[in-house]
Design a protein around this motif. Structure first.
Motif, PDB file in Angstrom:
ATOM      1  N   LYS A 134      14.266  20.545   7.291  1.00 55.20           N
ATOM      2  CA  LYS A 134      14.698  20.860   5.989  1.00 55.20           C
ATOM      3  C   LYS A 134      15.698  19.991   5.478  1.00 55.20           C
ATOM      4  O   LYS A 134      16.226  20.224   4.199  1.00 55.20           O
ATOM      5  CB  LYS A 134      15.145  22.604   5.950  1.00 55.20           C
ATOM      6  CG  LYS A 134      13.926  23.490   6.128  1.00 55.20           C
ATOM      7  CD  LYS A 134      14.590  24.867   6.024  1.00 55.20           C
ATOM      8  CE  LYS A 134      13.715  25.854   6.390  1.00 55.20           C
ATOM      9  NZ  LYS A 134      14.232  27.355   6.500  1.00 55.20           N
ATOM     10  N   ASN A 135      16.262  19.061   6.231  1.00 53.34           N
ATOM     11  CA  ASN A 135      17.221  17.887   5.818  1.00 53.34           C
ATOM     12  C   ASN A 135      18.314  18.589   5.408  1.00 53.34           C
ATOM     13  O   ASN A 135      19.055  18.257   4.534  1.00 53.34           O
ATOM     14  CB  ASN A 135      16.534  17.197   5.042  1.00 53.34           C
ATOM     15  CG  ASN A 135      15.536  16.145   5.428  1.00 53.34           C
ATOM     16  OD1 ASN A 135      15.578  15.837   6.592  1.00 53.34           O
ATOM     17  ND2 ASN A 135      14.430  15.561   4.441  1.00 53.34           N
ATOM     18  N   LEU A 136      18.828  19.756   6.117  1.00 50.34           N
ATOM     19  CA  LEU A 136      20.187  20.507   5.743  1.00 50.34           C
ATOM     20  C   LEU A 136      21.310  19.971   6.539  1.00 50.34           C
ATOM     21  O   LEU A 136      22.419  20.299   6.321  1.00 50.34           O
ATOM     22  CB  LEU A 136      19.770  21.726   5.923  1.00 50.34           C
ATOM     23  CG  LEU A 136      18.855  22.373   5.136  1.00 50.34           C
ATOM     24  CD1 LEU A 136      18.834  24.012   5.412  1.00 50.34           C
ATOM     25  CD2 LEU A 136      19.211  22.517   3.817  1.00 50.34           C
ATOM     26  N   ILE A 137      21.061  18.917   7.282  1.00 54.24           N
ATOM     27  CA  ILE A 137      22.408  18.185   7.897  1.00 54.24           C
ATOM     28  C   ILE A 137      22.640  16.872   7.636  1.00 54.24           C
ATOM     29  O   ILE A 137      21.380  16.151   7.581  1.00 54.24           O
ATOM     30  CB  ILE A 137      22.148  18.668   9.634  1.00 54.24           C
ATOM     31  CG1 ILE A 137      20.699  17.964  10.025  1.00 54.24           C
ATOM     32  CG2 ILE A 137      22.389  19.716   9.895  1.00 54.24           C
ATOM     33  CD1 ILE A 137      20.559  18.247  11.737  1.00 54.24           C
ATOM     34  N   ASN A 138      23.783  16.200   7.687  1.00 48.08           N
ATOM     35  CA  ASN A 138      23.850  14.888   7.330  1.00 48.08           C
ATOM     36  C   ASN A 138      23.631  14.057   8.654  1.00 48.08           C
ATOM     37  O   ASN A 138      23.494  14.625   9.785  1.00 48.08           O
ATOM     38  CB  ASN A 138      25.291  14.843   6.669  1.00 48.08           C
ATOM     39  CG  ASN A 138      26.554  14.964   7.780  1.00 48.08           C
ATOM     40  OD1 ASN A 138      26.358  14.890   8.812  1.00 48.08           O
ATOM     41  ND2 ASN A 138      27.437  15.532   7.089  1.00 48.08           N
ATOM     42  N   GLU A 139      23.714  12.769   8.307  1.00 46.74           N
ATOM     43  CA  GLU A 139      23.487  11.940   9.579  1.00 46.74           C
ATOM     44  C   GLU A 139      24.440  12.032  10.807  1.00 46.74           C
ATOM     45  O   GLU A 139      24.144  12.044  11.913  1.00 46.74           O
ATOM     46  CB  GLU A 139      23.555  10.206   8.840  1.00 46.74           C
ATOM     47  CG  GLU A 139      22.941   9.449  10.035  1.00 46.74           C
ATOM     48  CD  GLU A 139      21.339   9.881  10.119  1.00 46.74           C
ATOM     49  OE1 GLU A 139      20.936   9.773  11.309  1.00 46.74           O
ATOM     50  OE2 GLU A 139      20.476  10.326   9.203  1.00 46.74           O
ATOM     51  N   GLU A 140      25.822  12.131  10.321  1.00 41.36           N
ATOM     52  CA  GLU A 140      26.635  12.185  11.380  1.00 41.36           C
ATOM     53  C   GLU A 140      26.468  13.509  12.100  1.00 41.36           C
ATOM     54  O   GLU A 140      26.325  13.450  13.427  1.00 41.36           O
ATOM     55  CB  GLU A 140      28.008  12.253  11.055  1.00 41.36           C
ATOM     56  CG  GLU A 140      29.276  12.251  11.921  1.00 41.36           C
ATOM     57  CD  GLU A 140      30.479  12.530  11.435  1.00 41.36           C
ATOM     58  OE1 GLU A 140      31.349  12.796  12.283  1.00 41.36           O
ATOM     59  OE2 GLU A 140      30.908  12.243  10.265  1.00 41.36           O
ATOM     60  N   LEU A 141      26.432  14.724  11.705  1.00 39.49           N
ATOM     61  CA  LEU A 141      26.007  15.872  12.099  1.00 39.49           C
ATOM     62  C   LEU A 141      24.843  15.916  13.239  1.00 39.49           C
ATOM     63  O   LEU A 141      24.642  16.178  14.171  1.00 39.49           O
ATOM     64  CB  LEU A 141      26.034  16.968  11.270  1.00 39.49           C
ATOM     65  CG  LEU A 141      25.851  18.557  11.747  1.00 39.49           C
ATOM     66  CD1 LEU A 141      27.213  18.561  12.924  1.00 39.49           C
ATOM     67  CD2 LEU A 141      25.974  19.566  10.736  1.00 39.49           C
ATOM     68  N   LYS A 142      23.770  15.224  12.532  1.00 41.88           N
ATOM     69  CA  LYS A 142      22.445  14.969  13.061  1.00 41.88           C
ATOM     70  C   LYS A 142      22.687  14.217  14.409  1.00 41.88           C
ATOM     71  O   LYS A 142      22.072  14.613  15.495  1.00 41.88           O
ATOM     72  CB  LYS A 142      21.532  14.411  12.427  1.00 41.88           C
ATOM     73  CG  LYS A 142      20.200  14.336  12.699  1.00 41.88           C
ATOM     74  CD  LYS A 142      19.183  13.798  11.620  1.00 41.88           C
ATOM     75  CE  LYS A 142      17.616  13.709  11.981  1.00 41.88           C
ATOM     76  NZ  LYS A 142      16.693  13.179  11.290  1.00 41.88           N
ATOM     77  N   GLU A 143      23.326  13.299  14.506  1.00 36.00           N
ATOM     78  CA  GLU A 143      23.753  12.491  15.548  1.00 36.00           C
ATOM     79  C   GLU A 143      24.388  13.307  16.854  1.00 36.00           C
ATOM     80  O   GLU A 143      23.983  13.053  18.018  1.00 36.00           O
ATOM     81  CB  GLU A 143      24.416  11.308  15.393  1.00 36.00           C
ATOM     82  CG  GLU A 143      23.591  10.167  14.622  1.00 36.00           C
ATOM     83  CD  GLU A 143      24.262   8.589  14.198  1.00 36.00           C
ATOM     84  OE1 GLU A 143      25.612   8.965  14.787  1.00 36.00           O
ATOM     85  OE2 GLU A 143      24.045   7.916  13.308  1.00 36.00           O
TER      86      GLU A 143
END
Length: 154
Positions: A134-143
């Motif tokens: 759902k693309n609910l997390i930013n790139e840093e958090l995703k990493e």
């Protein structure tokens, strides 16, 4: 038994007599090899500053079963510590049966805990996938989540 220590009766006569009296055994006289376990002392009776637990100077044994029961027990009953062997084979068999039942219960609890842990890990993994989808997390958090979710073994 884990955590129990044994302590020789003091050499100083008056303190030794006080320990002997505290034990409340008729006609008991401690030998140079007599010991009491740590179960008969309060926590603040110990000096634990070194690697070995030592009884503080002047400390006396004050914790006995007969004090909780309000009766004076004989020698045999005072030996009924968790680490002591029962006097009869029947008592030993009973203790063994109780121990085996306890082991079985603990193994069942361990299996159930592992099942709950696997279920929780699957739930967390599913939630992470849902958040990513759902693309609910930013790139840093995703990493970060990718890094830590790799540690979750399913």
């Amino acid at each position: 038994m884990r955590g129990i220590t044994f302590h020789k009766f003091p050499k100083e006569k008056e303190l030794r007599r006080q320990w002997e009296f505290a034990v409340r055994r008729e006609h008991f006289s401690a030998s140079d090899y007599s010991v009491l376990c740590s179960e008969h002392f309060k926590l603040d009776d110990f000096d634990r500053t070194g690697q070995i637990a030592r009884i503080r100077d002047g400390a006396k044994p004050t914790v006995f079963i007969f004090q909780r029961l309000g009766v004076s027990l004989g020698y045999k009953e005072l030996r009924e510590h968790p680490y002591a062997m029962p006097a009869s084979p029947t008592g030993l068999k009973t203790r063994l049966s109780e121990a085996l039942a306890r082991v079985e219960s603990l193994e069942r609890d361990r299996r159930n805990t592992k099942v709950r842990e696997r279920r929780a890990k699957k739930t967390v993994h599913g939630l992470l996938e849902d958040l990513r989808g759902k693309n609910l997390i930013n790139e840093e958090l995703k990493e970060r989540l990718d890094f830590y979710s790799g540690k979750i073994k399913l």
